[in-house]
Design an enzyme around this catalytic site. Sequence first.
Site, mmCIF file in Angstrom:
data_model
loop_
_atom_site.group_PDB
_atom_site.id
_atom_site.type_symbol
_atom_site.label_atom_id
_atom_site.label_comp_id
_atom_site.label_asym_id
_atom_site.label_seq_id
_atom_site.Cartn_x
_atom_site.Cartn_y
_atom_site.Cartn_z
ATOM 1 N N HIS A 29 -4.776 1.519 7.452
ATOM 2 C CA HIS A 29 -3.415 2.048 7.542
ATOM 3 C C HIS A 29 -3.223 3.198 6.529
ATOM 4 O O HIS A 29 -2.684 4.252 6.868
ATOM 5 C CB HIS A 29 -2.434 0.903 7.272
ATOM 6 N N GLU A 30 -3.718 2.992 5.306
ATOM 7 C CA GLU A 30 -3.535 4.010 4.255
ATOM 8 C C GLU A 30 -4.401 5.243 4.502
ATOM 9 O O GLU A 30 -3.957 6.368 4.282
ATOM 10 C CB GLU A 30 -3.822 3.414 2.871
ATOM 11 N N GLN A 84 3.054 9.988 0.934
ATOM 12 C CA GLN A 84 4.363 9.342 1.135
ATOM 13 C C GLN A 84 5.361 9.691 0.031
ATOM 14 O O GLN A 84 6.555 9.473 0.189
ATOM 15 C CB GLN A 84 4.204 7.816 1.243
ATOM 16 N N HIS A 129 -2.767 7.495 6.813
ATOM 17 C CA HIS A 129 -1.738 8.337 6.173
ATOM 18 C C HIS A 129 -2.347 9.655 5.677
ATOM 19 O O HIS A 129 -1.722 10.704 5.764
ATOM 20 C CB HIS A 129 -1.124 7.613 4.968
ATOM 21 N N GLY A 167 0.837 -1.199 0.000
ATOM 22 C CA GLY A 167 0.000 0.000 0.000
ATOM 23 C C GLY A 167 0.868 1.243 0.000
ATOM 24 O O GLY A 167 1.980 1.232 0.532
ATOM 25 N N CYS A 207 5.664 -0.180 7.321
ATOM 26 C CA CYS A 207 5.270 0.977 6.516
ATOM 27 C C CYS A 207 6.474 1.403 5.690
ATOM 28 O O CYS A 207 7.597 1.422 6.200
ATOM 29 C CB CYS A 207 4.828 2.116 7.439
ATOM 30 N N LEU A 208 6.244 1.746 4.419
ATOM 31 C CA LEU A 208 7.365 2.142 3.559
ATOM 32 C C LEU A 208 8.032 3.420 4.054
ATOM 33 O O LEU A 208 9.173 3.691 3.715
ATOM 34 C CB LEU A 208 6.886 2.305 2.113
HETATM 35 NI NI NI Z 1 2.366 3.152 5.571
#
Ligand code: NI
Length: 173
Positions: free
Chosen positions: A135-136, A50, A139, A45, A93-94
Amino acid sequence: MKRKILIEPDPILRKKCEPLEQVNNEVRRLMEEMLETMYDAPGIGLAAVQIGILKRLVVIDITKDEKKKDPLFLINPVIIKKSDKTSIYEEGCLSLPGQYAEIERPAECYLKYVDLNGKEKELKAEGLLSTCIQHEVDHLNGVLFIDYLSKLKKDMIIKKLVKHKKEIKRIVV
Ligand code: NI
């Protein structure tokens, strides 16, 4: 084109994203680049914030099989209902490379969103997809999974990431 992913701590990751007003070719191209960046990372995701774009855009693909890609493009996603039943996943998480923690979230959620054709859609998600969507959407509101941890654990993770950023700089120089 692959984009650079912002790493915590970065003040941009804490901003609230604006809704997208119109789905056009530019947005479709941007979301393809988000997907490419996510696959390359690799992750399941990615939110536009991000890569530094403060719009409510998310790409997700929870399929593990590389040959059977099944991307989901979410524009202006809104969670309209969450189940009382919860589930726990170990999340990463990235924007928090190498950091993982068990997070408890509603096991199911109902989502409203706009697709790449500008059409309004609804989706019922459960399991991994439900967690990933939540989660997204977090963000988009400047929330990271570490915000659900104790202050001690959260500070420890941020400290590690700061140290990691410094090490990366040293190599580049
Ligand atoms: Ni994330």
